[in-house]
Design an enzyme around this catalytic site. Structure first.
Site, mmCIF file in Angstrom:
data_model
loop_
_atom_site.group_PDB
_atom_site.id
_atom_site.type_symbol
_atom_site.label_atom_id
_atom_site.label_comp_id
_atom_site.label_asym_id
_atom_site.label_seq_id
_atom_site.Cartn_x
_atom_site.Cartn_y
_atom_site.Cartn_z
ATOM 1 N N LYS A 1 -9.651 1.066 -1.365
ATOM 2 C CA LYS A 1 -9.719 0.541 -0.001
ATOM 3 C C LYS A 1 -11.059 0.890 0.645
ATOM 4 O O LYS A 1 -11.472 2.055 0.668
ATOM 5 C CB LYS A 1 -8.569 1.129 0.807
ATOM 6 C CG LYS A 1 -8.445 0.637 2.235
ATOM 7 C CD LYS A 1 -7.228 1.308 2.863
ATOM 8 C CE LYS A 1 -6.981 0.856 4.290
ATOM 9 N NZ LYS A 1 -5.814 1.573 4.866
ATOM 10 N N GLU B 1 0.858 -1.190 0.000
ATOM 11 C CA GLU B 1 0.000 0.000 0.000
ATOM 12 C C GLU B 1 0.896 1.242 0.000
ATOM 13 O O GLU B 1 2.049 1.204 0.452
ATOM 14 C CB GLU B 1 -0.846 -0.038 1.274
ATOM 15 C CG GLU B 1 -1.709 1.174 1.550
ATOM 16 C CD GLU B 1 -2.324 1.117 2.952
ATOM 17 O OE1 GLU B 1 -3.391 1.727 3.131
ATOM 18 O OE2 GLU B 1 -1.748 0.467 3.852
ATOM 19 N N CYS C 1 -4.553 -3.411 3.634
ATOM 20 C CA CYS C 1 -4.168 -3.108 5.007
ATOM 21 C C CYS C 1 -5.290 -3.327 6.029
ATOM 22 O O CYS C 1 -5.608 -4.459 6.363
ATOM 23 C CB CYS C 1 -3.622 -1.690 5.064
ATOM 24 S SG CYS C 1 -2.569 -1.370 6.507
#
Length: 264
Positions: A110, A44, A146
């Protein structure tokens, strides 16, 4: 029929200069290709690390930075997954994974934003809404980023969509117990989805300061049964693992947790 997909995780440290980060991508994509991999996963925030202003570097997925990654993927002949930032609403950006390579072109924003441990990602980042799967050499690959790894429902949804492998680029925040949580969560999400999970973190920086999540390393690949197939330490490195999709089929037949679960 079982398919074998070789995947490399490039555990690196991105900086604040997007052009320098492109050089890191080029170097490690070539190394992954030399290792025989069809896909290389970068962390990321590969375009620009956290801990500094990111609004000014955001570009669309058809912008020059993404195009440079595409050129690298095309010239090497490998699928690249790399974190970048794209423009979003209200002056914010989206935390985007670019997925590009031979016959592959997609992006994932995300969904779960890291508003935790004193850091508020939502101040500058707008959340995504849609899960993503793509086909890479006959293997269905799902994507998460993440903090997404703390939310089992996303991984179960990706399993429902047929994902045999789920890749998780990250810039994992440091702190007491965080390395252990990272590894545990990767294995747990593999069990939840009965898929391989390949979690690629930023390497631990030498001079970490503040609350921005920069990375702790320890990139890891878990089998659908939670077995660790490969893991790095905190330092930069390249982890290469073969994914055998026949194991996914066997586990889902013997332990059909996706089919057996109930919604509440």
């Amino acid at each position: 029929m079982s398919t074998t997909l070789r995947i490399s995780l490039a555990q690196v440290t991105s900086g604040t200069d997007p052009s320098e980060n492109l050089k890191i991508i080029d170097t490690h994509a070539k190394a992954a290709k030399e290792a025989g991999s069809s896909i290389v996963v970068f962390p990321e925030a590969m375009m620009h690390c956290f801990g500094g202003p990111i609004r000014g570097v955001a570009e669309p997925v058809d912008g020059p930075w993404a195009d440079a990654v595409r050129d690298t993927a095309k010239s090497i002949g490998i699928t690249i997954v790399a974190g970048m930032f794209t423009p979003a609403d209200e002056g914010r950006v989206a935390n985007t994974l670019l997925v590009t390579g031979p016959g592959v072109e997609a992006s994932y924003d995300k969904i779960h934003l890291f508003d935790a441990f004193g850091f508020a990602e939502s101040d500058t980042v707008a959340p995504g809404t849609d899960p993503l799967t793509v086909d890479v050499d006959g293997v269905t690959v799902g994507f998460a980023t993440c903090y997404d790894i703390r939310f089992p429902a996303l991984f179960q949804k990706l399993g429902d969509l047929g994902a045999q492998l789920i890749v998780v680029p990250a810039s994992w925040g440091s702190g007491p117990g965080k390395v252990e949580q990272w590894s545990l969560l990767a294995r747990a999400r593999a069990l939840d989805s009965t898929a391989f999970v390949a979690a690629c973190d930023q390497a631990e920086p030498a001079d970490a300061q503040g609350t921005a999540p920069l990375g702790v390393g320890h990139s890891v690949v878990s089998s659908p049964t939670g077995e660790i197939l490969g893991e790095l330490d905190a330092t930069p490195g390249l982890l290469t693992v073969d994914i055998e999709t026949g194991l996914v089929d066997a586990v889902r037949q013997k332990l059909p947790v996706l089919a057996n679960r109930r919604q509440f």
